[in-house]
Write an enzyme that holds these catalytic residues in place. Structure first.
Site, PDB file in Angstrom:
ATOM      1  N   GLY B  46     -54.532 -74.529  40.777  1.00  0.00           N
ATOM      2  CA  GLY B  46     -53.496 -75.456  40.338  1.00  0.00           C
ATOM      3  C   GLY B  46     -54.098 -76.850  40.325  1.00  0.00           C
ATOM      4  O   GLY B  46     -54.609 -77.327  41.345  1.00  0.00           O
ATOM      5  N   GLN B 192     -50.197 -64.465  37.502  1.00  0.00           N
ATOM      6  CA  GLN B 192     -49.712 -65.558  38.357  1.00  0.00           C
ATOM      7  C   GLN B 192     -48.205 -65.461  38.585  1.00  0.00           C
ATOM      8  O   GLN B 192     -47.691 -65.877  39.617  1.00  0.00           O
ATOM      9  CB  GLN B 192     -50.014 -66.930  37.726  1.00  0.00           C
ATOM     10  CG  GLN B 192     -51.479 -67.287  37.632  1.00  0.00           C
ATOM     11  CD  GLN B 192     -52.074 -66.937  36.285  1.00  0.00           C
ATOM     12  OE1 GLN B 192     -51.592 -66.021  35.608  1.00  0.00           O
ATOM     13  NE2 GLN B 192     -53.114 -67.625  35.889  1.00  0.00           N
ATOM     14  N   ASP B 233     -50.007 -77.713  30.548  1.00  0.00           N
ATOM     15  CA  ASP B 233     -51.347 -78.194  30.862  1.00  0.00           C
ATOM     16  C   ASP B 233     -51.627 -79.495  30.135  1.00  0.00           C
ATOM     17  O   ASP B 233     -52.345 -80.353  30.629  1.00  0.00           O
ATOM     18  CB  ASP B 233     -52.395 -77.145  30.490  1.00  0.00           C
ATOM     19  CG  ASP B 233     -52.398 -76.042  31.515  1.00  0.00           C
ATOM     20  OD1 ASP B 233     -51.518 -75.163  31.441  1.00  0.00           O
ATOM     21  OD2 ASP B 233     -53.240 -76.086  32.431  1.00  0.00           O
ATOM     22  N   ASN B 243     -49.963 -74.619  27.132  1.00  0.00           N
ATOM     23  CA  ASN B 243     -49.594 -74.029  28.421  1.00  0.00           C
ATOM     24  C   ASN B 243     -50.113 -72.595  28.442  1.00  0.00           C
ATOM     25  O   ASN B 243     -50.643 -72.082  27.461  1.00  0.00           O
ATOM     26  CB  ASN B 243     -48.077 -74.098  28.623  1.00  0.00           C
ATOM     27  CG  ASN B 243     -47.680 -73.779  30.054  1.00  0.00           C
ATOM     28  OD1 ASN B 243     -48.236 -74.323  30.994  1.00  0.00           O
ATOM     29  ND2 ASN B 243     -46.744 -72.863  30.232  1.00  0.00           N
TER      30      ASN B 243
END
Lengths: 343, 343
Positions: B46, B192, B233, B243
């Protein structure tokens, strides 16, 4: 093309699909019990292939027990059907085998062998006919350009026996030198695409890349795919199509980017008693298929999952439905569907 | 809320994200080398969390070496940056730590501690501000109804440190008793969603179900979801958003069914030097992430995979972009984006 089922010297040889793609081994089936186990334990999968396996199991059973009376045959049939009670093709084929005995037991073994082989030959003919219809339509759209196609789940010989539906189209085109690349969507949670479709593509030396379902938009926006081909579990009267989870998502994204989206299925997959997809009940499968990977837990212990096995692709998002009788083109309606299917 | 990073008694404690969700263990970091390893070996992931980890690593380094000159600090910084050379936040935060030393080395350790804590507090404030903006907009749309939300990937405390972005919105609403159900898309290939987001939801006792990306259409057509929240992102000037792979597919399906689709990201994720998403280069990650599962090969040995890590969600498919300064509502354009971001 892969032969997932071989009848040879009075033995039924089945490729063990549980061990694919990394191990390629055939299981010998020589009697009814072994046939039952191979269906129940999922050595075979795919609706048509399960049906054919059961037919050859009935052949083995009468060969091993030539003195059988009709009631014995009926009992064997019920036993086989109980191996996977919800498999429609299994019950359908086994009931037809019983019907052949009902008329007469004379030369039953021989008639049953011919019947089993005929059913497989017929499906091969239908699947080849569908592949040629697809080939013709693609030629009209794309000329002689080598094609980049995408598919989901496994609809090849491994599912159908003699030849596949959507993957059958791809095999056929590849045999004509008309394939540049195939994108095989991996098809979570069971990974039929990443394991079985990829295996068939490897065996036929067709260039391919495995992708995740999340990459639908990326792949189509990047202009990597000329057309998409999927199979169908059920097509209802207005053209709405139940197929593996992911199909409807792919169709919506394909429509958004203007990529042709085809459904390939024989008329035996059409359910003309249902008017629209709203009448199709979607099977919810065990949560563990999502929560585990390779039998190991990957999600937290307290987590749940929602695991619909199928979804409904709406007719308005389908470019064409191909059955052995012809192509039903968009805009798809009950009217133009019946015109082809009932011809 | 989970604390993935704890600074306590001059030790940096990091939750080992590689072992989640099934094993919850903290790794003690007491010097620069251990900090380097924890970043390189992906104990932490992250973008913001990696940046904060590096800042505390710099604190540990100067505490352990009070006689350091500026050049030593610069050397340590370069070493830390090499742990993950492409992580933008890592370089950004480490360079700021070096800048603090440039001015003066007096009370450097103390100033650096305050700086590190301030950065984390500031991100918490921004994330909380975004959650409150989302809460207000949802209240206008849905009143006091308990909400059914969907998210993709992991954008929670595990990624951000003090509080998440999209998952931060969900946490905040849950703390207000406003969540009925969360659908966590598992996010192949790295899972994730199924691992980390599900873990955070478990820890906060938020009801949730994990789903596959293929089920986007099924879930939204079944009317199970009121709104969708994802992170980003990178957001460029016209609102196009890079993203995790799957985001653009989900946005297209959401638009098709009329389900509101929100992007949540602090202004630090905005790249106003790029005009449209066409300027965003998409990272292709190793094929093995798709071809293997739990380090075991699942695809045929000869198969390849296409593994784009991100996709671009077009601004026209986004209902709202939420940053700490406000909500950019559809129709999103450079003009109304700049009005909020540059305010």
């Amino acid at each position: 093309m892969i032969k997932p089922l071989i009848w040879e010297n009075n033995v039924l040889k089945l490729i063990d699909q549980r061990k694919l793609p990394l191990t390629e081994v055939y299981v010998d089936v020589t009697n009814l019990e072994e046939c039952f186990d191979s269906i129940k334990d999922m050595v075979v999968r795919g609706a048509p292939l399960i049906g054919f396996t059961a037919l050859w199991g009935m052949v083995l059973d009468i060969k091993n027990n030539p003195s059988y009376k009709f009631d014995d045959i009926k009992k064997s049939a019920d036993y086989l059907k109980s191996a996977r009670p919800t498999a429609v093709n299994l019950a359908y084929e086994v009931d037809r085998a019983v019907k052949l005995a009902e008329d007469s037991l004379e030369t039953y073994e021989q008639r049953l062998r011919v019947f089993a082989q005929d059913q497989m030959d017929l499906l091969f003919e239908h699947n080849l006919a569908m592949a040629k219809i697809a080939e013709k339509d693609l030629k009209e759209k794309f000329g002689d350009k080598k094609l980049r196609l995408m598919t989901l789940c496994n609809t090849g010989a491994l599912a159908c026996g003699p030849m596949g539906t959507a993957l059958g189209v791809i095999s056929h085109l590849a045999s004509q030198g008309k394939i540049e690349m195939v994108y095989a969507s991996e098809t979570r949670p069971y990974l039929q695409g990443g394991r079985l479709t990829a295996y068939e593509l490897c065996k036929e030396k067709i260039p391919h890349k495995i992708t995740v379902e999340g990459a639908f938009s990326y792949i189509l926006e990047s202009n990597l795919v000329d057309a998409i081909f999927i199979g169908a579990d059920r097509i209802v009267k207005n053209g709405d199509t139940a197929n593996k989870i992911g199909s409807s998502t792919l169709a919506i994204v394909a429509k958004y980017y203007g990529v042709p989206f085809y459904v390939v299925a024989p008329t035996s997959s059409f359910d003309l008693n249902s008017s629209t997809g709203d009448e199709i009940e979607i099977e919810l499968r065990p949560e563990e298929e999502i929560l585990n990977a390779l039998s190991s837990r990957i999600a937290p212990k307290e987590s749940h999952a929602l695991n619909p096995s199928f979804d409904v692709t709406r007719a308005k998002n389908i470019t064409g439905i191909i059955c052995e009788k012809g192509l039903i083109s968009a805009p798809i309606s009950s009217e133009n569907l019946l015109k082809i299917v009932e011809a």
